[in-house]
Motif scaffolding. Structure first.
Motif, mmCIF file in Angstrom:
data_model
loop_
_atom_site.group_PDB
_atom_site.id
_atom_site.type_symbol
_atom_site.label_atom_id
_atom_site.label_comp_id
_atom_site.label_asym_id
_atom_site.label_seq_id
_atom_site.Cartn_x
_atom_site.Cartn_y
_atom_site.Cartn_z
ATOM 1 N N UNK A 210 0.812 -1.232 0.000
ATOM 2 C CA UNK A 210 0.000 0.000 0.000
ATOM 3 C C UNK A 210 0.842 1.276 0.000
ATOM 4 N N UNK A 211 2.164 1.127 -0.007
ATOM 5 C CA UNK A 211 3.024 2.311 0.159
ATOM 6 C C UNK A 211 2.801 3.352 -0.934
ATOM 7 N N UNK A 212 2.426 2.911 -2.128
ATOM 8 C CA UNK A 212 2.169 3.858 -3.229
ATOM 9 C C UNK A 212 0.697 4.253 -3.347
ATOM 10 N N UNK A 213 -0.093 4.011 -2.290
ATOM 11 C CA UNK A 213 -1.524 4.322 -2.322
ATOM 12 C C UNK A 213 -2.238 3.752 -3.548
ATOM 13 N N UNK A 214 -2.175 2.454 -3.761
ATOM 14 C CA UNK A 214 -2.813 1.882 -4.955
ATOM 15 C C UNK A 214 -4.326 1.985 -4.861
ATOM 16 N N UNK A 215 -4.996 2.002 -6.017
ATOM 17 C CA UNK A 215 -6.464 2.024 -5.984
ATOM 18 C C UNK A 215 -7.022 0.620 -5.778
ATOM 19 N N UNK A 216 -6.196 -0.396 -6.063
ATOM 20 C CA UNK A 216 -6.633 -1.791 -5.910
ATOM 21 C C UNK A 216 -5.598 -2.566 -5.111
ATOM 22 N N UNK A 217 -6.078 -3.377 -4.165
ATOM 23 C CA UNK A 217 -5.194 -4.298 -3.446
ATOM 24 C C UNK A 217 -5.673 -5.723 -3.722
ATOM 25 N N UNK B 89 -6.597 -10.529 12.642
ATOM 26 C CA UNK B 89 -5.866 -9.249 12.696
ATOM 27 C C UNK B 89 -5.576 -8.724 11.295
ATOM 28 N N UNK B 90 -5.198 -9.643 10.415
ATOM 29 C CA UNK B 90 -4.922 -9.240 9.026
ATOM 30 C C UNK B 90 -6.202 -8.717 8.376
ATOM 31 N N UNK B 91 -7.326 -9.360 8.678
ATOM 32 C CA UNK B 91 -8.608 -8.894 8.124
ATOM 33 C C UNK B 91 -8.950 -7.492 8.620
ATOM 34 N N UNK B 92 -8.653 -7.204 9.901
ATOM 35 C CA UNK B 92 -8.894 -5.843 10.427
ATOM 36 C C UNK B 92 -8.154 -4.817 9.580
ATOM 37 N N UNK B 93 -6.905 -5.153 9.259
ATOM 38 C CA UNK B 93 -6.090 -4.205 8.474
ATOM 39 C C UNK B 93 -6.663 -4.057 7.061
ATOM 40 N N UNK B 94 -7.034 -5.177 6.448
ATOM 41 C CA UNK B 94 -7.585 -5.108 5.084
ATOM 42 C C UNK B 94 -8.896 -4.319 5.065
ATOM 43 N N UNK B 95 -9.724 -4.517 6.091
ATOM 44 C CA UNK B 95 -10.981 -3.756 6.146
ATOM 45 C C UNK B 95 -10.727 -2.264 6.323
ATOM 46 N N UNK B 96 -9.715 -1.929 7.112
ATOM 47 C CA UNK B 96 -9.364 -0.517 7.308
ATOM 48 C C UNK B 96 -8.895 0.099 5.977
ATOM 49 N N UNK B 97 -8.083 -0.644 5.243
ATOM 50 C CA UNK B 97 -7.605 -0.159 3.932
ATOM 51 C C UNK B 97 -8.789 0.027 2.988
ATOM 52 N N UNK B 98 -9.706 -0.930 2.999
ATOM 53 C CA UNK B 98 -10.895 -0.859 2.159
ATOM 54 C C UNK B 98 -11.770 0.332 2.531
ATOM 55 N N UNK B 99 -11.859 0.613 3.838
ATOM 56 C CA UNK B 99 -12.722 1.721 4.288
ATOM 57 C C UNK B 99 -12.171 3.067 3.830
#
Ligand code: ADP
Ligand code: ADP
Length: 228
Positions: free
Chosen positions: A152-159, A175-185
């Motif tokens: 995510x370092x380059x602020x991608x539009x898609x992960x 815990x990994x899902x928490x992070x992915x949900x935060x990125x999605x939000x």
């Protein structure tokens, strides 16, 4: 934002991994890709970051048809699409800091800018204090958080995440899902291939099921649908 039209993928050995794939994934969606082993999930998501090219059909990402993409523009596409793997794929001889900084250094950013961005991103995944460590000095969950930071370092539009919790114990997987949900939000589209039934059935999202190289189901708030 991600569109596939009548996509077919045949590998050189003759295996037809995908056939007749039509799908649209909109900006900001969170999509699970599920299905039995060998169904074509990895091939499906590899098309999105141009790790594999379709044998026929068209793929459009953010308005650009991948087939029309000039080789010199592939790095630009790749920067706009972060990828996370089951086995992390961190560079073992580089520190955590260096692994995450790598994608920015390619862009020839200033040292001060790189340092600030890397430490902010390590902060976001909760691992600022591990910047000097080598990957094999970290737990699996920590390594996955570092690989997410790198993605995510380059602020991608898609992960894109290919079984990101596959090597992790259940608590760490959540815990990994928490992070992915935060990125999605924060607006990033997430496409995640997974065998994790508990996660898919608990954190309800769109589910695309791939079976025998075809889309067998596409449900807005779907379930896992397989025994394991
Ligand atoms: P999944 O991710 O659902 O397990 P894959 O996309 O990895 O499925 O594989 C789909 C099919 O394509 C399988 O039959 C697999 O053996 C085959 N396949 C995958 N990658 C390759 C490759 N590089 N060369 C040849 N066949 C492949
Ligand atoms: P510092 O410890 O230098 O005052 P930070 O606390 O922000 O600053 O740094 C955290 C970690 O990141 C430290 O381990 C530091 O060595 C490492 N680090 C900072 N900049 C770089 C760099 N350019 N290359 C490699 N590691 C770095």
């Amino acid at each position: 934002m991600i569109e596939m039209k009548d996509v077919e993928k045949r590998y050189p050995n003759g295996v037809r991994a995908l056939n007749g794939i039509d799908i649209t994934i909109k900006k900001g969606e969170f999509v699970y890709v599920v299905g039995p082993s060998g169904a074509g999930k990895s091939t499906f998501i590899k098309m999105m970051y141009r790790e594999e090219k379709p044998s026929s059909g068209t793929i459009t990402i953010n308005g650009t048809r991948l087939a029309d993409l000039k080789e010199k523009h592939v790095p630009h596409l790749r920067r706009n699409i972060g990828v996370v793997f089951q086995d992390f794929k961190l560079l073992p001889t580089l520190t955590v800091f260096e692994n995450v900084a790598f994608a920015l250094e390619v862009l020839e950013e200033k040292r001060t800018v790189i340092k600030k961005r890397v430490m902010e991103t390590l902060g976001f995944v909760g691992l600022k204090n591990k910047a000097r460590f080598l990957p094999d000095e970290l737990s699996g969950g920590e390594q996955q958080r570092i690989s997410i930071a790198r993605a995510i370092i380059n602020n991608p539009s898609v992960l894109i995440a290919d079984e990101p919790t596959g090597n992790l114990d259940p608590d760490t997987a959540w815990e990994i899902m928490d992070i992915l949900e935060e990125i999605n939000s924060q607006g990033t589209t997430i496409v995640m291939a997974t065998h994790n039934k508990d996660i898919v059935n608990t954190i309800k999202k769109r589910v695309i099921a791939v079976e025998n190289g075809r889309i067998a189901r596409d449900e807005r708030r779907g379930g896992y649908g397989y025994e394991r």
